[in-house]
Write a protein that holds these residues in place. Structure first.
Motif, mmCIF file in Angstrom:
data_model
loop_
_atom_site.group_PDB
_atom_site.id
_atom_site.type_symbol
_atom_site.label_atom_id
_atom_site.label_comp_id
_atom_site.label_asym_id
_atom_site.label_seq_id
_atom_site.Cartn_x
_atom_site.Cartn_y
_atom_site.Cartn_z
ATOM 1 N N ARG A 96 -4.819 3.517 1.178
ATOM 2 C CA ARG A 96 -4.143 4.420 2.132
ATOM 3 C C ARG A 96 -4.237 3.860 3.545
ATOM 4 N N GLU A 97 -5.437 3.474 3.963
ATOM 5 C CA GLU A 97 -5.656 3.020 5.339
ATOM 6 C C GLU A 97 -4.924 1.731 5.665
ATOM 7 N N HIS A 98 -5.021 0.746 4.787
ATOM 8 C CA HIS A 98 -4.506 -0.579 5.124
ATOM 9 C C HIS A 98 -3.087 -0.851 4.662
ATOM 10 N N LEU A 99 -2.636 -0.171 3.614
ATOM 11 C CA LEU A 99 -1.307 -0.451 3.082
ATOM 12 C C LEU A 99 -0.388 0.766 3.069
ATOM 13 N N GLY A 100 -0.918 1.936 3.430
ATOM 14 C CA GLY A 100 -0.091 3.132 3.478
ATOM 15 C C GLY A 100 0.305 3.663 2.115
ATOM 16 N N ILE A 101 -0.440 3.299 1.075
ATOM 17 C CA ILE A 101 -0.140 3.746 -0.281
ATOM 18 C C ILE A 101 -0.985 4.973 -0.590
ATOM 19 N N VAL A 118 0.759 10.985 -5.574
ATOM 20 C CA VAL A 118 2.008 10.379 -6.026
ATOM 21 C C VAL A 118 2.550 9.574 -4.860
ATOM 22 N N TRP A 119 2.832 8.324 -5.101
ATOM 23 C CA TRP A 119 3.368 7.426 -4.078
ATOM 24 C C TRP A 119 4.871 7.329 -4.308
ATOM 25 N N GLN A 120 5.645 7.878 -3.384
ATOM 26 C CA GLN A 120 7.103 7.799 -3.474
ATOM 27 C C GLN A 120 7.518 6.489 -2.836
ATOM 28 N N GLN A 121 7.957 5.544 -3.648
ATOM 29 C CA GLN A 121 8.294 4.224 -3.124
ATOM 30 C C GLN A 121 9.800 4.031 -3.030
ATOM 31 N N GLU A 122 10.187 3.031 -2.266
ATOM 32 C CA GLU A 122 11.595 2.700 -2.125
ATOM 33 C C GLU A 122 12.094 2.005 -3.392
ATOM 34 N N ALA A 123 13.335 2.243 -3.742
ATOM 35 C CA ALA A 123 13.936 1.557 -4.881
ATOM 36 C C ALA A 123 14.069 0.080 -4.562
#
Length: 116
Positions: free
Chosen positions: A24-29, A36-41
């Motif tokens: 979370r801190e270093h990569l924003g995940i 739940v990590w909503q990622q870009e397609a």
């Protein structure tokens, strides 16, 4: 019927809470069993490697490749936080640019910025 995408990545950890906080801190995940990590397609490469491949460390069963934007800025931020960032000229390719880092438990992470 066919598979439509990766639904999750699950891996063992000696300290799951600390490891999730690092992501979370270093990569924003958003990481953790309740996150739940909503990622870009975008593209996902799913590729088994030969057991004797030297593409990543032999003592690791897999390497996680993450698509990023602003690779230089992210790498600088990671280095400022004391995280070693490995760069190699051969990782500047027609497919984009790559750097490598390791998470707190040694898992190799390849950060991939697509070509513009």
């Amino acid at each position: 019927m066919s598979v439509s995408g990766v639904g999750g990545i699950f891996f063992r950890s000696r300290d799951p809470e600390a490891r999730a906080a690092w992501y979370r801190e270093h990569l924003g995940i958003e990481a953790g069993s309740d996150s739940v990590w909503q990622q870009e397609a975008g593209m996902t490469v799913f590729a088994p490697f030969a057991a004797d491949s030297d593409y990543f460390a032999a003592d690791q069963p897999f390497m996680l490749n993450l698509r990023v934007s602003g690779l230089d800025e992210l790498a600088a931020r990671l280095e400022a936080a004391g995280i070693s960032v490995e760069r190699r000229p051969e990782w500047e390719t027609e497919y984009g640019r790559f750097v490598r880092i390791h998470d707190p438990e040694g898992l190799p992470l390849e950060l991939w910025e697509l070509p513009e």
